[in-house]
Design an enzyme around this catalytic site. Structure first.
Site, PDB file in Angstrom:
ATOM      1  N   HIS A  17      42.539  13.401  24.568  1.00  0.00           N
ATOM      2  CA  HIS A  17      41.194  13.476  23.978  1.00  0.00           C
ATOM      3  C   HIS A  17      40.937  12.250  23.092  1.00  0.00           C
ATOM      4  O   HIS A  17      39.844  11.673  23.114  1.00  0.00           O
ATOM      5  CB  HIS A  17      41.050  14.726  23.093  1.00  0.00           C
ATOM      6  N   LYS A  41      37.477  31.454  25.607  1.00  0.00           N
ATOM      7  CA  LYS A  41      38.780  30.832  25.904  1.00  0.00           C
ATOM      8  C   LYS A  41      39.889  31.379  25.011  1.00  0.00           C
ATOM      9  O   LYS A  41      41.032  30.959  25.143  1.00  0.00           O
ATOM     10  CB  LYS A  41      38.676  29.317  25.715  1.00  0.00           C
ATOM     11  N   ARG A  90      40.227  13.058  33.978  1.00  0.00           N
ATOM     12  CA  ARG A  90      41.656  12.732  34.021  1.00  0.00           C
ATOM     13  C   ARG A  90      42.128  12.485  35.439  1.00  0.00           C
ATOM     14  O   ARG A  90      43.001  11.675  35.690  1.00  0.00           O
ATOM     15  CB  ARG A  90      42.486  13.885  33.435  1.00  0.00           C
ATOM     16  N   SER A 128      45.399  20.923  26.867  1.00  0.00           N
ATOM     17  CA  SER A 128      45.720  21.702  25.668  1.00  0.00           C
ATOM     18  C   SER A 128      46.589  22.911  26.025  1.00  0.00           C
ATOM     19  O   SER A 128      47.531  23.239  25.301  1.00  0.00           O
ATOM     20  CB  SER A 128      44.433  22.143  24.974  1.00  0.00           C
TER      21      SER A 128
HETATM   22  N1  COA Z   1      43.015  14.791  27.431  1.00  0.00           N
HETATM   23  C1  COA Z   1      43.651  15.954  27.386  1.00  0.00           C
HETATM   24  N2  COA Z   1      43.140  17.107  27.839  1.00  0.00           N
HETATM   25  C2  COA Z   1      41.925  17.049  28.355  1.00  0.00           C
HETATM   26  C3  COA Z   1      41.201  15.855  28.460  1.00  0.00           C
HETATM   27  C4  COA Z   1      41.793  14.684  27.966  1.00  0.00           C
HETATM   28  N3  COA Z   1      41.186  13.506  28.010  1.00  0.00           N
HETATM   29  N4  COA Z   1      40.022  16.126  29.026  1.00  0.00           N
HETATM   30  C5  COA Z   1      40.012  17.426  29.276  1.00  0.00           C
HETATM   31  N5  COA Z   1      41.173  17.980  28.877  1.00  0.00           N
HETATM   32  C6  COA Z   1      41.598  19.371  29.031  1.00  0.00           C
HETATM   33  C7  COA Z   1      41.497  20.151  27.773  1.00  0.00           C
HETATM   34  O1  COA Z   1      42.668  20.036  27.027  1.00  0.00           O
HETATM   35  C8  COA Z   1      41.272  21.534  28.296  1.00  0.00           C
HETATM   36  O2  COA Z   1      42.497  22.083  28.619  1.00  0.00           O
HETATM   37  P1  COA Z   1      42.715  23.665  28.591  1.00  0.00           P
HETATM   38  O3  COA Z   1      41.742  24.258  29.565  1.00  0.00           O
HETATM   39  O4  COA Z   1      44.115  23.747  29.003  1.00  0.00           O
HETATM   40  O5  COA Z   1      42.447  24.121  27.190  1.00  0.00           O
HETATM   41  C9  COA Z   1      40.487  21.306  29.612  1.00  0.00           C
HETATM   42  O6  COA Z   1      40.752  19.987  29.967  1.00  0.00           O
HETATM   43  C10 COA Z   1      39.029  21.454  29.491  1.00  0.00           C
HETATM   44  O7  COA Z   1      38.708  21.230  28.149  1.00  0.00           O
HETATM   45  P2  COA Z   1      37.461  20.500  27.569  1.00  0.00           P
HETATM   46  O8  COA Z   1      37.244  19.202  28.204  1.00  0.00           O
HETATM   47  O9  COA Z   1      37.633  20.511  26.112  1.00  0.00           O
HETATM   48  O10 COA Z   1      36.332  21.405  28.049  1.00  0.00           O
HETATM   49  P3  COA Z   1      36.170  22.882  27.724  1.00  0.00           P
HETATM   50  O11 COA Z   1      36.148  23.587  29.032  1.00  0.00           O
HETATM   51  O12 COA Z   1      37.099  23.372  26.726  1.00  0.00           O
HETATM   52  O13 COA Z   1      34.759  22.817  27.055  1.00  0.00           O
HETATM   53  C11 COA Z   1      32.392  22.748  26.945  1.00  0.00           C
HETATM   54  C12 COA Z   1      33.646  22.742  27.818  1.00  0.00           C
HETATM   55  C13 COA Z   1      32.600  23.350  25.587  1.00  0.00           C
HETATM   56  C14 COA Z   1      31.951  21.308  26.789  1.00  0.00           C
HETATM   57  C15 COA Z   1      31.351  23.548  27.750  1.00  0.00           C
HETATM   58  O14 COA Z   1      31.872  24.819  28.044  1.00  0.00           O
HETATM   59  C16 COA Z   1      30.052  23.719  27.000  1.00  0.00           C
HETATM   60  O15 COA Z   1      29.258  22.799  26.952  1.00  0.00           O
HETATM   61  N6  COA Z   1      29.828  24.900  26.414  1.00  0.00           N
HETATM   62  C17 COA Z   1      28.635  25.214  25.670  1.00  0.00           C
HETATM   63  C18 COA Z   1      27.745  26.163  26.437  1.00  0.00           C
HETATM   64  C19 COA Z   1      26.922  25.406  27.448  1.00  0.00           C
HETATM   65  O16 COA Z   1      26.115  24.562  27.145  1.00  0.00           O
HETATM   66  N7  COA Z   1      27.154  25.766  28.705  1.00  0.00           N
HETATM   67  C20 COA Z   1      26.495  25.151  29.821  1.00  0.00           C
HETATM   68  C21 COA Z   1      27.302  23.979  30.299  1.00  0.00           C
HETATM   69  S1  COA Z   1      26.657  23.409  31.831  1.00  0.00           S
END
Ligand code: COA
Length: 158
Positions: A17, A41, A90, A128
């Site tokens: 991240h 989550k 990624r 994560s």
């Molecule tokens: N390095 C390490 N890990 C990474 C990464 C990076 N560069 N990029 C993504 N990841 C991993 C994260 O660690 C996470 O792992 P996990 O699932 O094991 O916890 C996974 O990829 C996805 O995480 P992240 O990129 O943080 O996305 P998320 O799914 O947690 O969050 C939101 C997504 C919050 C942005 C999205 O759900 C959202 O916008 N929610 C608000 C409601 C909304 O508007 N919804 C409509 C969306 S269309």
């Protein structure tokens, strides 16, 4: 002033991240890391803890702020007057989910653009959940997370 939002759950923040964030901070005048409450989550760390861990990790990036949000990401972007959402890709496996999310966000708010950056390949398999799993069973996570996060994981699983 170009302003982007870097959203995620960040449970917890990893070097992957932080790699994306450093790239965004070079491209934009301001970056806001938007920490989603994301109860769906069932995060290990509370939103406040995730923000605290992030604050310590981004202290050296002067144009980066950290906030939490709930509700729709595009509404948060509009409220913050942000121009864009930044997301990391990624590997190919990230693409479909990210593509759908970007198109849905564009449908909801056409003025908010989504941009993708690729973190360093050494982080292509970092997530994560995997980091938490390794930490839970006593493995070394120092390659993947900053020392304060490693300490918080150790405490959480003690
Ligand atoms: N390095 C390490 N890990 C990474 C990464 C990076 N560069 N990029 C993504 N990841 C991993 C994260 O660690 C996470 O792992 P996990 O699932 O094991 O916890 C996974 O990829 C996805 O995480 P992240 O990129 O943080 O996305 P998320 O799914 O947690 O969050 C939101 C997504 C919050 C942005 C999205 O759900 C959202 O916008 N929610 C608000 C409601 C909304 O508007 N919804 C409509 C969306 S269309």
């Amino acid at each position: 002033m170009r302003h982007c939002i870097y959203p995620g759950t960040f449970d917890p923040i990893t070097y992957g991240h932080l790699d994306v964030l450093a790239r965004a901070a070079k491209l934009f005048d301001r970056v806001t890391v938007a920490v989603a409450d994301n109860p769906g989550k069932a995060p290990l760390f509370t939103t406040e803890q995730r923000i605290e861990l992030l604050h310590a990790s981004v202290a050296q990036l002067k144009n980066v702020a950290v906030m939490n949000f709930d509700g729709l990401l595009v509404d948060f972007c509009v409220a913050q007057k942000a121009d864009a959402i930044i997301r990391g890709l990624r590997a190919l496996s990230d693409f479909e989910f990210e593509f759908n999310m970007a198109l849905m966000n564009r449908h909801l708010k056409p003025t908010v653009e989504t941009l993708f950056v690729m973190p360093n390949e050494q982080f292509s398999y970092t997530s994560s959940s995997l980091v938490k799993q390794v930490a839970k069973y006593g493995g070394d996570v120092s390659h993947f997370v900053p020392p304060n996060v490693a300490a918080a994981l150790k405490k959480a699983y003690a």
